[in-house]
Scaffold this active site. Sequence first.
Site, mmCIF file in Angstrom:
data_model
loop_
_atom_site.group_PDB
_atom_site.id
_atom_site.type_symbol
_atom_site.label_atom_id
_atom_site.label_comp_id
_atom_site.label_asym_id
_atom_site.label_seq_id
_atom_site.Cartn_x
_atom_site.Cartn_y
_atom_site.Cartn_z
ATOM 1 N N LYS A 15 0.829 -1.220 0.000
ATOM 2 C CA LYS A 15 0.000 0.000 0.000
ATOM 3 C C LYS A 15 0.860 1.264 0.000
ATOM 4 C CE LYS A 15 -1.345 2.460 3.461
ATOM 5 N NZ LYS A 15 -1.435 3.431 4.343
ATOM 6 N N ARG A 57 -3.749 10.359 3.600
ATOM 7 C CA ARG A 57 -2.497 10.977 4.002
ATOM 8 C C ARG A 57 -1.623 11.115 2.755
ATOM 9 N NH1 ARG A 57 0.344 14.358 7.079
ATOM 10 N NH2 ARG A 57 2.508 13.738 7.279
ATOM 11 N N CYS A 116 -4.456 8.785 9.089
ATOM 12 C CA CYS A 116 -4.632 8.379 10.485
ATOM 13 C C CYS A 116 -4.071 9.449 11.427
ATOM 14 C CB CYS A 116 -3.915 7.052 10.731
ATOM 15 S SG CYS A 116 -4.609 5.701 9.779
ATOM 16 N N ARG A 139 -0.271 16.036 11.490
ATOM 17 C CA ARG A 139 0.929 15.395 10.944
ATOM 18 C C ARG A 139 1.657 16.437 10.080
ATOM 19 N NH1 ARG A 139 -1.212 9.491 9.198
ATOM 20 N NH2 ARG A 139 0.742 9.424 8.074
ATOM 21 N N PRO A 140 2.860 16.809 10.477
ATOM 22 C CA PRO A 140 3.528 17.930 9.794
ATOM 23 C C PRO A 140 4.017 17.560 8.396
ATOM 24 C CG PRO A 140 4.980 16.980 11.467
ATOM 25 C CD PRO A 140 3.675 16.231 11.549
ATOM 26 N N ILE A 141 4.161 18.597 7.546
ATOM 27 C CA ILE A 141 4.768 18.372 6.224
ATOM 28 C C ILE A 141 5.900 19.378 5.991
ATOM 29 C CG2 ILE A 141 2.731 17.309 5.139
ATOM 30 C CD1 ILE A 141 2.290 20.035 3.708
ATOM 31 N N ASP A 142 6.470 19.896 7.095
ATOM 32 C CA ASP A 142 7.504 20.928 6.948
ATOM 33 C C ASP A 142 8.716 20.430 6.161
ATOM 34 O OD1 ASP A 142 7.570 19.438 9.553
ATOM 35 O OD2 ASP A 142 9.595 20.274 9.579
ATOM 36 N N GLN A 143 9.039 19.156 6.277
ATOM 37 C CA GLN A 143 10.208 18.642 5.546
ATOM 38 C C GLN A 143 9.922 18.517 4.048
ATOM 39 O OE1 GLN A 143 13.269 18.310 7.151
ATOM 40 N NE2 GLN A 143 11.989 19.331 8.668
ATOM 41 N N ASP A 177 4.491 0.826 11.899
ATOM 42 C CA ASP A 177 3.221 0.315 11.373
ATOM 43 C C ASP A 177 2.936 -1.117 11.820
ATOM 44 O OD1 ASP A 177 2.940 2.734 10.158
ATOM 45 O OD2 ASP A 177 3.532 2.053 8.163
ATOM 46 N N ARG A 236 -8.753 0.621 4.358
ATOM 47 C CA ARG A 236 -7.841 1.532 3.655
ATOM 48 C C ARG A 236 -6.572 0.797 3.236
ATOM 49 N NH1 ARG A 236 -5.937 6.195 7.066
ATOM 50 N NH2 ARG A 236 -4.573 6.170 5.278
HETATM 51 N N1 EPU Z 1 7.649 14.491 10.207
HETATM 52 C C1 EPU Z 1 7.978 15.808 10.410
HETATM 53 N N2 EPU Z 1 7.917 16.637 9.334
HETATM 54 C C2 EPU Z 1 7.542 16.218 8.097
HETATM 55 C C3 EPU Z 1 7.219 14.862 7.901
HETATM 56 C C4 EPU Z 1 7.278 14.029 8.983
HETATM 57 O O1 EPU Z 1 8.296 16.209 11.512
HETATM 58 O O2 EPU Z 1 7.523 17.040 7.170
HETATM 59 C C5 EPU Z 1 7.727 13.548 11.349
HETATM 60 C C6 EPU Z 1 6.366 12.925 11.666
HETATM 61 O O3 EPU Z 1 5.620 13.725 12.545
HETATM 62 C C7 EPU Z 1 6.774 11.599 12.264
HETATM 63 C C8 EPU Z 1 8.072 11.247 11.537
HETATM 64 O O4 EPU Z 1 8.546 12.464 10.966
HETATM 65 O O5 EPU Z 1 7.056 11.780 13.625
HETATM 66 C C9 EPU Z 1 7.920 10.225 10.422
HETATM 67 O O6 EPU Z 1 6.915 10.643 9.512
HETATM 68 P P1 EPU Z 1 6.945 10.190 7.975
HETATM 69 O O7 EPU Z 1 6.980 11.423 7.153
HETATM 70 O O8 EPU Z 1 8.017 9.179 7.780
HETATM 71 O O9 EPU Z 1 5.526 9.520 7.824
HETATM 72 P P2 EPU Z 1 4.538 9.594 6.608
HETATM 73 O O10 EPU Z 1 5.288 9.688 5.345
HETATM 74 O O11 EPU Z 1 3.483 10.602 6.866
HETATM 75 C C10 EPU Z 1 4.508 7.039 6.157
HETATM 76 C C11 EPU Z 1 3.466 5.970 6.099
HETATM 77 C C12 EPU Z 1 2.960 5.663 7.493
HETATM 78 C C13 EPU Z 1 4.126 5.274 8.393
HETATM 79 C C14 EPU Z 1 5.220 6.339 8.345
HETATM 80 C C15 EPU Z 1 6.469 5.934 9.102
HETATM 81 C C16 EPU Z 1 2.469 6.338 3.950
HETATM 82 C C17 EPU Z 1 1.299 6.804 3.174
HETATM 83 N N3 EPU Z 1 2.372 6.430 5.264
HETATM 84 O O12 EPU Z 1 3.849 8.175 6.702
HETATM 85 O O13 EPU Z 1 2.111 4.549 7.333
HETATM 86 O O14 EPU Z 1 3.678 5.127 9.712
HETATM 87 O O15 EPU Z 1 5.587 6.612 6.986
HETATM 88 O O16 EPU Z 1 7.003 4.757 8.596
HETATM 89 O O17 EPU Z 1 3.431 5.865 3.395
HETATM 90 C C18 EPU Z 1 0.314 3.135 7.799
HETATM 91 O O18 EPU Z 1 0.565 2.529 6.750
HETATM 92 O O19 EPU Z 1 -0.484 2.719 8.667
HETATM 93 C C19 EPU Z 1 0.969 4.410 8.051
HETATM 94 C C20 EPU Z 1 0.524 5.287 8.917
#
Ligand code: EPU
Length: 498
Positions: free
Chosen positions: A90, A161, A185, A191-195, A375, A467
Site C-alpha cells: 500500500k 495521508r 490516520c 501530521r507535519p509536512i515541513d520537511q 506500522d 484503507r
Molecule cells: N515528520 C515531520 N515533518 C515532516 C514529515 C514528517 O516532523 O515534514 C515527522 C512525523 O511527525 C513523524 C516522523 O517524521 O514523527 C515520520 O513521519 P513520515 O513522514 O516518515 O511519515 P509519513 O510519510 O506521513 C509514512 C506511512 C505511514 C508510516 C510512516 C512511518 C504512507 C502513506 N504512510 O507516513 O504509514 O507510519 O511513513 O514509517 O506511506 C500506515 O501505513 O499505517 C501508516 C501510517
Amino acid sequence: MRRTDFREFTSRKSIQSARGPRKIEDFVGTGIIETTFSKIKPCRSFCRCKRPHCTKNHHTILPGRMRNLDKFVIRGNKPLCGEVTVSGAKNAIVAIIPATIMVDGLCRIENVPQVSDVIIQLEILQQMGARVRSVNPSTVEIDCRGMRNARTPEDLMRRLRASYYLIGALLGRYHRAEVAMPGGCNFGGIRPIDQHVKGFEALGASVSIKNGFVYAEASEGLKGAHVYLDVVSVGATMNIMLAASLAQGQTIIENAAKEPHIVDLANFLNAMGADISGAGTDVIKIRGVRRLKGGVYSVIPDQIEAGTYMAAVMAAGGSVTVRNVIPKHLECITAKLIEMGAQVEELDDAVRVTRAQPLNKISLKTLPYPGFPTDMQPQLGAALCLAEGTSVITEGVWENRYRYVEELRRMGAKIQVDGKVAIIEGVSELTGAKVRACDLRAGAAMVIAGLAAHGVTEVEEISYIERGYENLVEKLQGLGADISRVTVIEDDAIPMAR
Ligand code: EPU
C-alpha cells in the site's frame, strides 16, 4: 474468488447526485460512503457471500442518510493454519499512482492492492482527466497524458495521508500544485509536512498553506538542490524524489528514509526513465531528466500486511506460510517474533511462522527502517498482551500511536501508557468485546486480539482497516479463522423488495 474491478468504484460526487436506487457495491468498502445514504438491503439476506464488494445484482440503496456501520465479527481462540498470499505494498502504490502524473506515456502497474486508499487515488486521477483502465483485479493502466490541470478534488484528497504525493508529482509536471492538506490516520496532533515544504523550496518552489490547501509554484521551473532532512521522513523523501526527477540538474537528499517502498518508488521512476541512485541508503541522488516514458512495473509485496499475518499467528497460535514476501524486508519483524518464541523459516518468497509455545515477553522500540516498523507496533502490541511477563514498547516515530490500548483493555489486556512507552503485563487470556478500529493498524491489532480472544469480538469502524488490507476477511477465513464482515443497517432502514 471474484474480485472487484477498479471501474466499479465511483465517486462521492456521483453518489450525491444519484436520484434513484443504486447498487451498494458501488459504495461499500470504498471509504467513500459516510453520511449520504441509509436504507439498504444487506447482502447477507440474499446471498452467502457476505462480501463488501459482492457484485451480484441484489443490493439496493436508496437516498437517505447512512453511516458506515459495517463491522467484523470474530469468534476467536482458534489457531491459524495454512497459507496466505500477501498483496502489493500500500505505501508503495500510493506514491507510484501520483508518480504516473509525471509520465508522458502509458503506465501498466501490476500487483496493485485493491484497498480503499488506492481506489480513492485512482478516482482522484480520473477526476483530473487521467485515463484509468483495470486490466485485471491487480493490474491497472494509467495514462495521464490527457490530464487537464494541477488542481485536485478536495473532498477525496482529504481522505488520504498520501495525497501529499500529488504535490511533488504536480510540481514535477506542471511546476505548480494546489492540493488539500492531507488527511490520514491521527497519531497525535497534526501530521507535519515541513520537511516536504523544505525540499520543494530548495528545488525553487514557493510554498504556502492557506485555508487548508497547500499551494506550490516554481514559475521558473525546478532546479536540482542539496536537501538535508531534519527528520527521517518517508513522505518527504518520496515527495522530493518525485519533484526532483523532472528538475534541471542534480538533487541530493541526505538523511533520507530507507523503507522498502522508497526503493520501490525509485525503481518505478527509473523504469520510466528517471535517473535515481542510492535509494535504500540515507543519501539519494536524483539527476533530473527531461521526460519520463511509459512502461510496465510490478509493485513490491506489502511488508506490513505480511507482518500482520505473522503477528496474528503469534497471538492466536498455529502455523502459517505467508507467501509473496521479500524475506529481507521482514527481518526487523522476524527478529522480534523469534525473541517472542516463534519458529520462523525463510523460504524463497515466503516465510513460515509457527507458534507452539507460550509467548515470551520482549522490549521493542519502533524506528525508521531497518528498525522495527511503527506500522507493526499495534499488531505486535496486541500479541504481547498474551505473553508471559511484562513487555515494554517504545514508540520512536509518532507522537501518539497508542489509541488502540483503550480498546484492548476492554478485552482484558493490562497495559499502561506513559508518553511514548507502553508497559504490557501479559494476561492468560483476552475476552471478546465490542471494540473499534481507531486507525488502520490499530484496527488490525483489534482483529488480531479478536482472533486470539475467547468469545465474540466485534470490530467497528472497519473502513480504516479497509484503507490498507485487501480481502482481510477472506484471507483470514482461508487460515481457518471464524471472521465475517457484517453489514449493519440503521434502525430506520426500510427493507427493500428485490
Ligand atoms: N515528520 C515531520 N515533518 C515532516 C514529515 C514528517 O516532523 O515534514 C515527522 C512525523 O511527525 C513523524 C516522523 O517524521 O514523527 C515520520 O513521519 P513520515 O513522514 O516518515 O511519515 P509519513 O510519510 O506521513 C509514512 C506511512 C505511514 C508510516 C510512516 C512511518 C504512507 C502513506 N504512510 O507516513 O504509514 O507510519 O511513513 O514509517 O506511506 C500506515 O501505513 O499505517 C501508516 C501510517
